[in-house]
Design a protein around this motif. Structure first.
Motif, PDB file in Angstrom:
ATOM      1  N   PHE A   1       0.867  -1.144   0.062  1.00 28.49           N
ATOM      2  CA  PHE A   1       0.001   0.031  -0.032  1.00 28.49           C
ATOM      3  C   PHE A   1       1.090   1.238   0.030  1.00 28.49           C
ATOM      4  CE2 PHE A   1      -2.194  -3.492   1.577  1.00 28.49           C
ATOM      5  CZ  PHE A   1      -3.805  -3.286   1.138  1.00 28.49           C
ATOM      6  N   GLU A   2       0.936   1.702  -1.206  1.00 29.05           N
ATOM      7  CA  GLU A   2       2.095   2.768  -1.492  1.00 29.05           C
ATOM      8  C   GLU A   2       1.450   4.223  -1.889  1.00 29.05           C
ATOM      9  OE1 GLU A   2       5.691   0.115  -2.798  1.00 29.05           O
ATOM     10  OE2 GLU A   2       4.088   0.381  -4.262  1.00 29.05           O
ATOM     11  N   GLY A   3       0.028   4.438  -1.609  1.00 30.09           N
ATOM     12  CA  GLY A   3      -0.972   5.481  -1.831  1.00 30.09           C
ATOM     13  C   GLY A   3      -1.505   6.119  -0.702  1.00 30.09           C
ATOM     14  N   ARG A   4      -2.604   6.356  -0.818  1.00 27.72           N
ATOM     15  CA  ARG A   4      -3.399   7.116   0.155  1.00 27.72           C
ATOM     16  C   ARG A   4      -4.167   6.202   0.934  1.00 27.72           C
ATOM     17  NH1 ARG A   4      -5.975   7.744  -5.035  1.00 27.72           N
ATOM     18  NH2 ARG A   4      -8.134   6.714  -5.324  1.00 27.72           N
ATOM     19  N   VAL A   5      -4.210   4.985   0.683  1.00 27.75           N
ATOM     20  CA  VAL A   5      -4.807   3.826   1.455  1.00 27.75           C
ATOM     21  C   VAL A   5      -3.483   3.258   2.394  1.00 27.75           C
ATOM     22  CG1 VAL A   5      -6.006   1.821   1.728  1.00 27.75           C
ATOM     23  CG2 VAL A   5      -6.632   3.684   0.399  1.00 27.75           C
ATOM     24  N   SER A   6      -3.603   2.966   3.763  1.00 23.81           N
ATOM     25  CA  SER A   6      -2.603   2.513   4.402  1.00 23.81           C
ATOM     26  C   SER A   6      -2.826   1.093   4.477  1.00 23.81           C
ATOM     27  CB  SER A   6      -2.145   2.980   5.654  1.00 23.81           C
ATOM     28  OG  SER A   6      -3.313   2.720   6.682  1.00 23.81           O
ATOM     29  N   ALA A   7      -1.689   0.247   4.810  1.00 23.03           N
ATOM     30  CA  ALA A   7      -2.008  -1.055   5.088  1.00 23.03           C
ATOM     31  C   ALA A   7      -2.785  -1.438   6.266  1.00 23.03           C
ATOM     32  CB  ALA A   7      -0.371  -1.865   5.075  1.00 23.03           C
ATOM     33  N   GLU A   8      -2.451  -0.496   7.431  1.00 22.74           N
ATOM     34  CA  GLU A   8      -3.177  -0.654   8.411  1.00 22.74           C
ATOM     35  C   GLU A   8      -4.554  -0.603   8.309  1.00 22.74           C
ATOM     36  OE1 GLU A   8      -3.177   1.094  13.024  1.00 22.74           O
ATOM     37  OE2 GLU A   8      -1.878   1.841  11.561  1.00 22.74           O
ATOM     38  N   ALA A   9      -4.822   0.444   7.603  1.00 22.29           N
ATOM     39  CA  ALA A   9      -6.390   0.904   7.194  1.00 22.29           C
ATOM     40  C   ALA A   9      -6.976  -0.552   6.766  1.00 22.29           C
ATOM     41  CB  ALA A   9      -6.487   1.964   6.380  1.00 22.29           C
ATOM     42  N   ALA A  10      -6.375  -0.950   5.679  1.00 26.31           N
ATOM     43  CA  ALA A  10      -6.889  -2.050   4.734  1.00 26.31           C
ATOM     44  C   ALA A  10      -7.081  -3.519   5.698  1.00 26.31           C
ATOM     45  CB  ALA A  10      -5.923  -2.356   3.727  1.00 26.31           C
ATOM     46  N   TYR A  11      -6.158  -3.590   6.416  1.00 27.49           N
ATOM     47  CA  TYR A  11      -6.031  -4.629   7.614  1.00 27.49           C
ATOM     48  C   TYR A  11      -7.120  -4.588   8.394  1.00 27.49           C
ATOM     49  CZ  TYR A  11      -4.772  -7.174  12.171  1.00 27.49           C
ATOM     50  OH  TYR A  11      -4.607  -8.141  12.918  1.00 27.49           O
ATOM     51  N   ARG A  12      -7.566  -3.220   9.032  1.00 25.24           N
ATOM     52  CA  ARG A  12      -8.518  -3.055   9.834  1.00 25.24           C
ATOM     53  C   ARG A  12      -9.907  -3.294   9.272  1.00 25.24           C
ATOM     54  NH1 ARG A  12      -6.486  -2.526  14.414  1.00 25.24           N
ATOM     55  NH2 ARG A  12      -4.548  -1.456  14.811  1.00 25.24           N
ATOM     56  N   ALA A  13     -10.002  -2.849   8.012  1.00 24.47           N
ATOM     57  CA  ALA A  13     -11.169  -2.867   7.105  1.00 24.47           C
ATOM     58  C   ALA A  13     -11.496  -4.305   6.821  1.00 24.47           C
ATOM     59  CB  ALA A  13     -11.136  -1.977   5.847  1.00 24.47           C
ATOM     60  N   LEU A  14     -10.633  -4.916   6.480  1.00 27.47           N
ATOM     61  CA  LEU A  14     -10.873  -6.329   6.248  1.00 27.47           C
ATOM     62  C   LEU A  14     -11.279  -7.121   7.548  1.00 27.47           C
ATOM     63  CD1 LEU A  14      -7.745  -6.878   3.862  1.00 27.47           C
ATOM     64  CD2 LEU A  14     -10.215  -7.350   3.213  1.00 27.47           C
ATOM     65  N   MET A  15     -10.535  -6.748   8.609  1.00 28.97           N
ATOM     66  CA  MET A  15     -11.021  -7.674   9.972  1.00 28.97           C
ATOM     67  C   MET A  15     -12.197  -7.187  10.168  1.00 28.97           C
ATOM     68  SD  MET A  15      -9.756  -9.598  12.212  1.00 28.97           S
ATOM     69  CE  MET A  15      -7.835  -9.356  12.375  1.00 28.97           C
ATOM     70  N   ALA A  16     -12.633  -6.124  10.027  1.00 28.08           N
ATOM     71  CA  ALA A  16     -14.215  -5.573  10.430  1.00 28.08           C
ATOM     72  C   ALA A  16     -15.232  -6.368   9.398  1.00 28.08           C
ATOM     73  CB  ALA A  16     -14.316  -4.095  10.125  1.00 28.08           C
ATOM     74  N   ALA A  17     -14.554  -6.792   8.344  1.00 27.59           N
ATOM     75  CA  ALA A  17     -15.606  -7.571   7.147  1.00 27.59           C
ATOM     76  C   ALA A  17     -15.528  -9.194   7.401  1.00 27.59           C
ATOM     77  CB  ALA A  17     -15.053  -7.231   5.827  1.00 27.59           C
ATOM     78  N   GLY A  18     -14.655  -9.496   8.376  1.00 28.85           N
ATOM     79  CA  GLY A  18     -14.595 -10.813   8.697  1.00 28.85           C
ATOM     80  C   GLY A  18     -13.424 -11.543   8.077  1.00 28.85           C
ATOM     81  N   TYR A  19     -12.251 -10.753   7.889  1.00 30.31           N
ATOM     82  CA  TYR A  19     -11.177 -11.601   7.210  1.00 30.31           C
ATOM     83  C   TYR A  19      -9.824 -11.267   7.839  1.00 30.31           C
ATOM     84  CZ  TYR A  19     -14.473 -12.930   3.447  1.00 30.31           C
ATOM     85  OH  TYR A  19     -15.469 -13.291   2.754  1.00 30.31           O
ATOM     86  N   ALA A  20      -9.096 -12.092   8.388  1.00 30.62           N
ATOM     87  CA  ALA A  20      -7.928 -12.017   8.918  1.00 30.62           C
ATOM     88  C   ALA A  20      -6.869 -11.912   8.067  1.00 30.62           C
ATOM     89  CB  ALA A  20      -7.755 -12.896  10.064  1.00 30.62           C
ATOM     90  N   THR A  21      -5.925 -10.974   7.780  1.00 34.93           N
ATOM     91  CA  THR A  21      -4.940 -11.055   6.961  1.00 34.93           C
ATOM     92  C   THR A  21      -3.469 -10.859   7.797  1.00 34.93           C
ATOM     93  OG1 THR A  21      -5.002  -8.748   6.353  1.00 34.93           O
ATOM     94  CG2 THR A  21      -6.136 -10.254   4.891  1.00 34.93           C
ATOM     95  N   ARG A  22      -2.419 -10.541   7.180  1.00 33.63           N
ATOM     96  CA  ARG A  22      -1.140 -10.779   8.024  1.00 33.63           C
ATOM     97  C   ARG A  22      -0.564  -9.205   7.673  1.00 33.63           C
ATOM     98  NH1 ARG A  22       2.197 -14.529  10.387  1.00 33.63           N
ATOM     99  NH2 ARG A  22       3.204 -13.481  11.987  1.00 33.63           N
ATOM    100  N   TRP A  23      -0.487  -8.410   8.588  1.00 31.81           N
ATOM    101  CA  TRP A  23       0.091  -6.959   8.591  1.00 31.81           C
ATOM    102  C   TRP A  23       1.262  -7.334   9.295  1.00 31.81           C
ATOM    103  CZ3 TRP A  23      -0.733  -2.532  12.544  1.00 31.81           C
ATOM    104  CH2 TRP A  23      -0.173  -1.306  11.918  1.00 31.81           C
ATOM    105  N   LEU A  24       2.333  -6.589   8.649  1.00 31.62           N
ATOM    106  CA  LEU A  24       3.919  -7.111   8.816  1.00 31.62           C
ATOM    107  C   LEU A  24       4.773  -5.786   9.409  1.00 31.62           C
ATOM    108  CD1 LEU A  24       3.913  -9.256   5.741  1.00 31.62           C
ATOM    109  CD2 LEU A  24       4.080 -10.109   7.993  1.00 31.62           C
ATOM    110  N   PRO A  25       4.254  -4.851  10.208  1.00 33.67           N
ATOM    111  CA  PRO A  25       5.298  -3.876  10.692  1.00 33.67           C
ATOM    112  C   PRO A  25       6.431  -4.488  11.339  1.00 33.67           C
ATOM    113  CG  PRO A  25       3.342  -4.082  12.123  1.00 33.67           C
ATOM    114  CD  PRO A  25       3.095  -4.858  10.747  1.00 33.67           C
ATOM    115  N   GLY A  26       6.232  -5.626  12.114  1.00 31.73           N
ATOM    116  CA  GLY A  26       7.387  -6.166  12.671  1.00 31.73           C
ATOM    117  C   GLY A  26       8.497  -6.877  11.920  1.00 31.73           C
TER     118      GLY A  26
END
Length: 370
Positions: free
Chosen positions: A313-338
Motif C-alpha cells: 500500500f504505497e498511496g492514500r490507503v495504508s496497509a493498517e487501514a486495509a487490515y482493519r477494514a478487512l478484519m471488520a468485514a470478517g477476514y484476518a490477513t497478516r499485517w507486517l510492521p514487525g
C-alpha cells in the motif's frame, strides 16, 4: 519479594529475540473470522489423512516411532530421496532451528535476505549467532547481496524459495550461482515450505543440490499444500554427515503417531494436491490482476509463486487501514510492521468467495479514500 540480583539471568542473545507473532485467527473482540493470515490450505485436509489420523486414537498411550521409519520410507518413495538422509522435526521450523543449532554458535554469523521468514532471525539469535541481513531486490532474493554479506564468520545461509512473506521466486540458475559462490564450509539451507505450489518447470534444483553437494540442506513441510498445519510435520534432506550431526540435537519424538500416519496418507493423495495447486494458481492470478487494477490508488501485488500475495500500500490507503477494514468485514490477513513491512499485507489465497470478498473490501476502501 524476589531479589532480582539472585534470579536466573537469561543470556543477552535470548533477550534480543523478538518473539514470533502468529497470524490472527479472531478479531480483536473475539469474533471468528476467515483466516487468511497463516497460508493454510482452504480445502482443509485430504480425507485419507483425516482417517489415518483417527486410526491412532487407540494408541495414545504409546510413544511414536522415534526414527519415523515409515514416514521416511514414504518420503523416499514419493520424492526419490534416500531415507537415511532425512531429518524430521516439529514443522520445518524445528529443522531450521536444528540447522542453526548444529552449525552455528556465539560469534558466528547467519545470513538471510531482508523480508525473509521471521524464524531465521530467531534461530540465529537463539544460539548466540549474529543475524546478518542481506539487501533485497524489489522484495526478492538478491544473490549478489547475499554473497557480499558472507564473511569468514558465516556458517549458515537461509534462503526460502518461494520466499515468505513476499512470495517471490529465485530461479534454478540463481540458486546454483548462490551455491557456487559460497565457501564449502557454509551450510546453504533452502527452505521449500511452498515448493508444492510451483509448476514443474519452476523446480529450483534444490533436492539435486542436496543430493550431490555436502553443504546444502533442503527443508519442507506438510503444513501448507498437504493441509496438516495442526500436526507440525516437517523434514529436511542433506548429505549424511549433515543429517547425522543434526540428529544429535533433534527431539526424539517430534510428532505423534497420528501425525505420522496422516502425513503418509497425504502424500498418497495426488488429486488433492493437484486441485489445491490449480485453484491457487487460478485465484492468485485473478487476485493479482484485481490489485493491479487498483494501482492508481497505490496498491501493488508483489509477484508470487506461493499460496499468498504480498500487497503493498504505497498511496492514500495504508496497509493498517486495509487490515482493519478487512478484519471488520470478517477476514484476518497478516499485517507486517514487525518485519519491516508496515506498508504490506500478506493475504492467503482462500476460496473463490473469500478472494472476491477481499477485493470488494479493498475496492470500497480505495473509493472512500477518494
Amino acid at each position: 519479594m524476589t531479589d532480582a540480583a539472585l534470579a536466573p539471568t537469561p543470556k543477552p542473545w535470548i533477550m534480543g529475540i523478538a518473539p514470533y507473532v502468529p497470524g490472527r485467527a479472531t478479531a480483536e473482540d473475539g469474533r471468528p473470522v476467515v483466516k487468511l493470515s497463516s497460508n493454510e490450505n482452504p480445502f482443509g485436509t485430504p480425507a485419507a489423512a483425516r482417517d489415518a489420523y483417527r486410526s491412532a486414537a487407540d494408541e495414545l498411550e504409546r510413544y511414536p516411532d522415534a526414527a519415523a521409519v515409515e514416514l521416511r520410507a514414504a518420503l523416499s518413495a514419493h520424492y526419490g530421496v534416500e531415507a537415511d538422509r532425512i531429518v524430521y522435526g516439529t514443522g520445518s521450523d524445528e529443522v531450521l532451528h536444528l540447522a542453526a543449532g548444529t552449525f552455528a554458535g556465539p560469534g558466528d554469523e547467519i545470513v538471510f535476505v531482508r523480508y525473509g521468514f521471521a524464524v531465521y532471525e530467531i534461530a540465529a539469535r537463539r544460539v548466540g549467532a549474529v543475524p546478518v541481513i542481506a539487501a533485497d531486490a524489489d522484495y526478492a532474493t538478491d544473490v549478489d547481496a547475499i554473497l557480499a554479506a558472507v564473511t569468514e564468520r558465516t556458517k549458515v545461509v537461509f534462503v526460502a524459495n518461494p520466499n515468505n512473506p513476499t512470495g517471490t521466486y529465485t530461479s534454478r540458475e540463481e540458486i546454483a550461482r548462490l551455491h557456487a559462490g559460497l565457501p564449502r564450509d557454509v551450510l546453504l539451507v533452502l527452505d521449500q515450505a511452498y515448493t508444492e505450489y510451483l509448476d514443474a518447470e519452476d523446480d529450483d534444483g534444490a533436492l539435486e543440490l542436496a543430493r550431490t553437494q555436502p553443504n546444502v540442506l533442503v527443508t519442507r513441510t506438510f503444513s501448507k499444500i498437504f493441509g496438516l498445519a495442526a500436526e507440525r510435520v516437517g523434514w529436511g534432506y542433506a548429505a549424511p554427515e549433515v543429517i547425522a550431526a543434526m540428529h544429535r540435537i533433534r527431539a526424539p519424538f517430534a510428532f505423534g503417531i497420528g501425525a505420522q500416519r496422516a502425513a503418509i496418507a497425504a502424500l498418497g493423495d495426488a488429486g488433492f494436491v493437484r486441485h489445491s495447486r490449480e485453484h491457487n494458481a487460478t485465484w492468485r492470478a485473478w487476485f493479482a490482476d484485481q490489485i493491479a487494477a487498483l494501482g492508481n490508488a497505490g496498491l501493488r501485488a508483489v509477484p508470487s509463486k506461493a499460496n499468498f500475495v504480498l500487497v503493498l500500500f504505497e498511496g492514500r490507503v495504508s496497509a493498517e487501514a486495509a487490515y482493519r477494514a478487512l478484519m471488520a468485514a470478517g477476514y484476518a490477513t497478516r499485517w507486517l510492521p514487525g518485519q519491516g513491512l508496515p506498508h504490506g499485507l500478506r493475504i492467503t489465497i482462500g476460496s473463490e468467495g473469500d478472494m472476491r470478498a477481499v477485493v470488494d473490501v479493498l475496492r470500497a476502501l480505495v473509493e472512500r479514500a477518494g
